[in-house]
Scaffold this active site. Structure first.
Site, PDB file in Angstrom:
ATOM      1  N   GLY A  34     -13.307 -25.915  22.061  1.00 54.38           N
ATOM      2  CA  GLY A  34     -13.524 -24.741  21.224  1.00 54.38           C
ATOM      3  C   GLY A  34     -14.498 -23.766  21.839  1.00 54.38           C
ATOM      4  O   GLY A  34     -15.394 -23.248  21.163  1.00 54.38           O
ATOM      5  N   SER A  35     -14.329 -23.474  23.128  1.00 53.70           N
ATOM      6  CA  SER A  35     -15.300 -22.650  23.855  1.00 53.70           C
ATOM      7  C   SER A  35     -15.411 -21.234  23.293  1.00 53.70           C
ATOM      8  O   SER A  35     -16.472 -20.609  23.399  1.00 53.70           O
ATOM      9  CB  SER A  35     -14.927 -22.582  25.339  1.00 53.70           C
ATOM     10  OG  SER A  35     -13.617 -22.071  25.509  1.00 53.70           O
ATOM     11  N   ARG A  36     -14.353 -20.737  22.649  1.00 51.45           N
ATOM     12  CA  ARG A  36     -14.409 -19.368  22.119  1.00 51.45           C
ATOM     13  C   ARG A  36     -15.319 -19.249  20.901  1.00 51.45           C
ATOM     14  O   ARG A  36     -15.681 -18.148  20.500  1.00 51.45           O
ATOM     15  CB  ARG A  36     -12.997 -18.883  21.779  1.00 51.45           C
ATOM     16  CG  ARG A  36     -12.191 -18.456  23.006  1.00 51.45           C
ATOM     17  CD  ARG A  36     -10.846 -17.896  22.592  1.00 51.45           C
ATOM     18  NE  ARG A  36      -9.893 -18.967  22.275  1.00 51.45           N
ATOM     19  CZ  ARG A  36      -8.678 -18.747  21.780  1.00 51.45           C
ATOM     20  NH1 ARG A  36      -8.286 -17.510  21.502  1.00 51.45           N
ATOM     21  NH2 ARG A  36      -7.862 -19.753  21.537  1.00 51.45           N
ATOM     22  N   MET A  37     -15.705 -20.386  20.309  1.00 49.78           N
ATOM     23  CA  MET A  37     -16.663 -20.335  19.209  1.00 49.78           C
ATOM     24  C   MET A  37     -18.071 -20.023  19.717  1.00 49.78           C
ATOM     25  O   MET A  37     -18.934 -19.605  18.944  1.00 49.78           O
ATOM     26  CB  MET A  37     -16.679 -21.667  18.460  1.00 49.78           C
ATOM     27  CG  MET A  37     -15.360 -22.055  17.815  1.00 49.78           C
ATOM     28  SD  MET A  37     -14.819 -20.926  16.523  1.00 49.78           S
ATOM     29  CE  MET A  37     -15.936 -21.356  15.198  1.00 49.78           C
ATOM     30  N   LYS A  38     -18.294 -20.265  21.019  1.00 48.60           N
ATOM     31  CA  LYS A  38     -19.610 -20.017  21.643  1.00 48.60           C
ATOM     32  C   LYS A  38     -20.719 -20.695  20.828  1.00 48.60           C
ATOM     33  O   LYS A  38     -21.650 -20.070  20.336  1.00 48.60           O
ATOM     34  CB  LYS A  38     -19.871 -18.521  21.786  1.00 48.60           C
ATOM     35  CG  LYS A  38     -18.815 -17.796  22.612  1.00 48.60           C
ATOM     36  CD  LYS A  38     -19.187 -16.368  22.900  1.00 48.60           C
ATOM     37  CE  LYS A  38     -18.066 -15.639  23.630  1.00 48.60           C
ATOM     38  NZ  LYS A  38     -17.665 -16.291  24.880  1.00 48.60           N
TER      39      LYS A  38
END
Length: 369
Positions: free
Chosen positions: A20-24
């Site tokens: 879920g890298s786009r959640m930062k």
């Protein structure tokens, strides 16, 4: 759905191993909260409502954190956690997930496979998917949606007699296939006896070099098995949450549903658009919520109480027929027929006895004179 006691077993594999890298965020994506609960908990609760016998949750990134937090939630379905140590695609994750289900020798069960980041998916939609799958007795049934702009989504490809023959990912699609507006939601119901062999036949010959769960559809179709579809009531319901913007949109929809349910249960909201109630909160009948009210955590509000405007209560217990105005409180107890505020602050552990009027500017944490 039909009486669960007359149906064959129903299991679920929930894919929750992605980073879920786009959640930062340091927090694993399945644990990001909507209306007071991790979004993965909503998926599991919907499965419980559909009488799933067990759900295998495939974890990966910070899997111990996900396992611990979800195990603490009362989701209503038996859980088994399995780890995908190396991220090799959704097909690999689904195969690992099957190892977390009971090893039935006489296996006539069905398996729902779905991502853990679809908190808006309702039990009613899952129920429709399972019912049609069983009624048609096909190998697999795919939940699809029809979009005006399907960019980025896998397309549902049909052949002769309108039969589903494959799902092609956007990056692998031909120009002709990109014109298709029926998309895959990544939510399926399979005959378990056919799913595992099909998963073992996958290969990573695609743009991402991964084992795609979507390729199972083509494997089954090529083997002569039928694949059916159910169109979701709305694309938004089956959409995944991949970044903070999508999380905010999902939060807004979940709050709308929560407020609608409260209004139908006998709660008055002066302005639902400015009233925020977690799904974990209990609100009695004839309660009035004025604009700016925020109720969070395990808060319980008794019948006939008036809250607000501009009141925030976190993990509080409020009795019946109380009036609380412009107050902030956390882990406090407020008795029946008491009057708190305006401009009151109740520190954790505070108690206001029944029938007490604190008056304005009351601060339970302030030193006594």
């Amino acid at each position: 759905m039909s009486d669960p006691e007359t149906q064959r077993p129903l299991y679920a594999v929930v894919l929750a191993a992605g980073e879920g890298s786009r959640m930062k965020s340091e927090r694993p994506k399945p644990l990001h909260r909507l209306c007071g609960k991790p979004m993965l908990a909503y998926v599991l609760e919907s499965l419980a409502t559909c009488h799933a016998d067990r759900a295998a949750i495939v974890v990966g990134h910070k899997g111990e954190w996900v396992t611990k937090k979800i195990a603490e939630e009362n989701v209503g379905v038996a859980l088994e956690f399995v780890e995908q140590a190396v991220q090799r695609g959704t097909g690999d994750a689904a195969l690992i997930g099957l190892s977390g289900l009971p090893d039935d020798l006489d296996d006539d069960s069905d398996v729902i496979v779905l991502p853990g980041d679809t908190p808006l998916l309702t039990a009613a939609t899952i129920g429709r998917l399972v019912e049609q799958h069983r009624a048609t007795d096909v190998a697999a049934t795919v939940l699809t949606a029809v979009l005006d702009d399907p960019s980025g989504y896998g397309r549902v490809v049909r052949g002769r007699n309108d039969r589903v023959v494959r799902i092609v990912e956007h990056g692998d699609a031909t120009p002709e296939q990109l014109e298709i507006n029926e998309i895959n939601t990544s939510i399926y119901c399979f005959k378990r006896s056919l799913l595992a062999p099909a998963l073992r036949r996958l290969n990573p010959d695609n743009a991402q070099g991964e084992y795609y769960l979507t390729d199972v559809v083509a494997v089954l179709a090529e083997a002569g098995h039928s694949v059916d579809t159910v169109i979701a009531p709305s694309a938004a319901e089956a959409s995944g949450v991949n970044d903070r913007l999508q999380l905010a949109l999902a939060e807004s929809e979940m709050r709308r549903r929560t407020n609608e349910a409260l209004l139908r249960s006998g709660v008055t909201m002066v302005d639902p658009a400015s009233t925020f109630v977690d799904t974990t909160v209990q609100v009695g009948r004839d309660v009035t919520l004025f604009p700016g009210v925020m109720l969070q955590g395990s808060t319980v509000v008794g019948d006939g109480t008036e809250l607000g405007p501009n009141t925030r209560l976190v993990d509080c217990r409020v009795g019946a027929n109380a009036v609380i105005e412009e107050t902030t409180a956390r882990r406090a107890v407020i008795g029946d027929e008491s009057h708190v505020g305006p401009y009151a602050v109740l520190a954790p552990g505070s108690e206001v006895a029944s029938g007490v009027d604190t008056g304005p500017f009351y601060n339970s944490a302030a030193p006594s004179a």
